[in-house]
Design a protein around this motif. Sequence first.
Motif, PDB file in Angstrom:
ATOM      1  N   ILE A 156       0.869  -1.185   0.000  1.00  0.00           N
ATOM      2  CA  ILE A 156       0.000   0.000   0.000  1.00  0.00           C
ATOM      3  C   ILE A 156       0.894   1.220   0.000  1.00  0.00           C
ATOM      4  O   ILE A 156       1.637   1.455   0.958  1.00  0.00           O
ATOM      5  N   ASP A 157       0.852   2.003  -1.088  1.00  0.00           N
ATOM      6  CA  ASP A 157       1.650   3.219  -1.207  1.00  0.00           C
ATOM      7  C   ASP A 157       0.800   4.432  -0.891  1.00  0.00           C
ATOM      8  O   ASP A 157      -0.277   4.621  -1.488  1.00  0.00           O
ATOM      9  N   LEU A 158       1.271   5.255   0.039  1.00  0.00           N
ATOM     10  CA  LEU A 158       0.600   6.497   0.401  1.00  0.00           C
ATOM     11  C   LEU A 158       1.382   7.670  -0.161  1.00  0.00           C
ATOM     12  O   LEU A 158       2.611   7.696  -0.094  1.00  0.00           O
ATOM     13  N   ALA A 159       0.650   8.635  -0.721  1.00  0.00           N
ATOM     14  CA  ALA A 159       1.285   9.822  -1.296  1.00  0.00           C
ATOM     15  C   ALA A 159       0.797  11.062  -0.564  1.00  0.00           C
ATOM     16  O   ALA A 159      -0.388  11.208  -0.281  1.00  0.00           O
ATOM     17  N   ARG A 160       1.709  11.965  -0.258  1.00  0.00           N
ATOM     18  CA  ARG A 160       1.368  13.207   0.429  1.00  0.00           C
ATOM     19  C   ARG A 160       0.357  14.008  -0.414  1.00  0.00           C
ATOM     20  O   ARG A 160       0.452  14.054  -1.644  1.00  0.00           O
ATOM     21  N   SER A 161      -0.613  14.646   0.257  1.00  0.00           N
ATOM     22  CA  SER A 161      -1.600  15.463  -0.455  1.00  0.00           C
ATOM     23  C   SER A 161      -1.981  16.661   0.410  1.00  0.00           C
ATOM     24  O   SER A 161      -1.760  16.652   1.627  1.00  0.00           O
ATOM     25  N   ASP A 162      -2.609  17.667  -0.208  1.00  0.00           N
ATOM     26  CA  ASP A 162      -3.120  18.787   0.583  1.00  0.00           C
ATOM     27  C   ASP A 162      -4.518  18.441   1.094  1.00  0.00           C
ATOM     28  O   ASP A 162      -5.107  17.429   0.722  1.00  0.00           O
ATOM     29  N   ARG A 163      -5.052  19.304   1.954  1.00  0.00           N
ATOM     30  CA  ARG A 163      -6.343  19.016   2.582  1.00  0.00           C
ATOM     31  C   ARG A 163      -7.468  18.908   1.562  1.00  0.00           C
ATOM     32  O   ARG A 163      -8.325  18.030   1.678  1.00  0.00           O
ATOM     33  N   GLU A 164      -7.471  19.777   0.555  1.00  0.00           N
ATOM     34  CA  GLU A 164      -8.556  19.757  -0.414  1.00  0.00           C
ATOM     35  C   GLU A 164      -8.554  18.458  -1.222  1.00  0.00           C
ATOM     36  O   GLU A 164      -9.598  17.834  -1.442  1.00  0.00           O
ATOM     37  N   ALA A 165      -7.371  18.012  -1.666  1.00  0.00           N
ATOM     38  CA  ALA A 165      -7.286  16.754  -2.415  1.00  0.00           C
ATOM     39  C   ALA A 165      -7.678  15.578  -1.533  1.00  0.00           C
ATOM     40  O   ALA A 165      -8.343  14.634  -1.990  1.00  0.00           O
TER      41      ALA A 165
END
Length: 441
Positions: A156-165
């Motif tokens: 399971i790969d997690l990618a950093r995102s902003d709050r809106e995404a």
Amino acid sequence: MSTRARPIRLLVRAALVAAGLLVPAAAGATPPAPDRAAERPAAERSAADRPAVAIAAETVVIPEGGTRLTVVLSRPVEARAFVMERPDRAIVDLPEVNFQLPPEAGRKREGLVASYRYGLFAPGRSRIVIDLAQTATVARVATTTRPRDGATLLTIDLARSDREAFRRAAQPPEPPRAAGPPAREGVDSRPLVIIDAGHGGIDPGAIAGNGVYEKDIVFGVAQGLVQRLEAGGRIRVQMTRDRDVFVPLNERVRIARDARADLFVSIHADSISAAPQVRGATIYTGSEKATDAESARLADRENKADAAAGADQGEGPGDVADILQELTLRETRGFSARFAKGLFTRLSGVMEMSAKPHREAGFRVLRSPDVPSVLVELGYLSSKRDLDLLLSDEWRATVTGQMAEAIEAFFAARLPPALARGTEAPRLGKAAQIAPAPVSP
């Protein structure tokens, strides 16, 4: 092969053998080739029916600020991953998996992963809940076969995102499971008591310093209480969960109401890491207003169990709509308090009680308007003395014996002598159908 890698490989091979997916070779013999599996069709069918085994897990930071969680499984599984808000977490849904991970798995923060937990979420379904250190989306979910031993790697790969995404990607909580049809009224007229072992499955509850989970301790106590009541023969008993599975809080209430239970007893064990000197048992009954700030904090923490597991908190029993329902609720709480008093009398002779042994708070599992309900915190996992007792078979036998006597005495005071002696008598029914007992000044 490095000496460090060899033990891990042996552990994985042992898990595959246990799952029936590898056949250990005889000494000096050449292992069977994979294409000879057709020679063991019965064994393969048996292995396919058993849950996959999770033997190891690893969390690492990957390029561009992402984080990867890899779980080593005995065979491939179908996985679905998504994210949820409030609190921010990533959810991985799986078919039932037998998690045999080390006790420390999931407790160390790594990159985007603050921590993670795992377990049975519902019959036939397991779940991994990843608490996020910051908003992130699931970039990839994949399963591959490791050539050297045939193990399956779930990635399971997690990618950093902003709050809106993150908000756009987040899914709403899963709605609560529909309650089953009401239990049919049988010929057995003995009172029915629902024993609720707190937490379970994906929800471990409090965790002791030695790694023991609250869900396991209270399940053992609940089983002991059920066995004691069944041996007495005066009380019918049903558990909200009969194995290590997650049951939503409102579902526990529904189970009691649909079964037309006469009493609901929820069993827990608290923890206050900042105050290891605090110990002793506490009996809680339901109320909109908590007795004190500590009780309010505990109820608030317990009431968040569904959200932490990725389930919809749903709606509890409906608000009081008329004076009849209000009177029923008031009467039910009166019986809850009466049972709590009798339970305290029994337990105080065999165990340490807290400074305030009977308190009130807004626990969701105590919100049934027509089933007298109590929640028993047996002690504190943060107290070494309490923990030693909670793990003692002798102590638990004594405590469950006294709890059973308190339950039998609660009903014996309101039933004809025939049932108090263990023979048949008319059933109690709902709390509103019980003749009110005199209230002590």
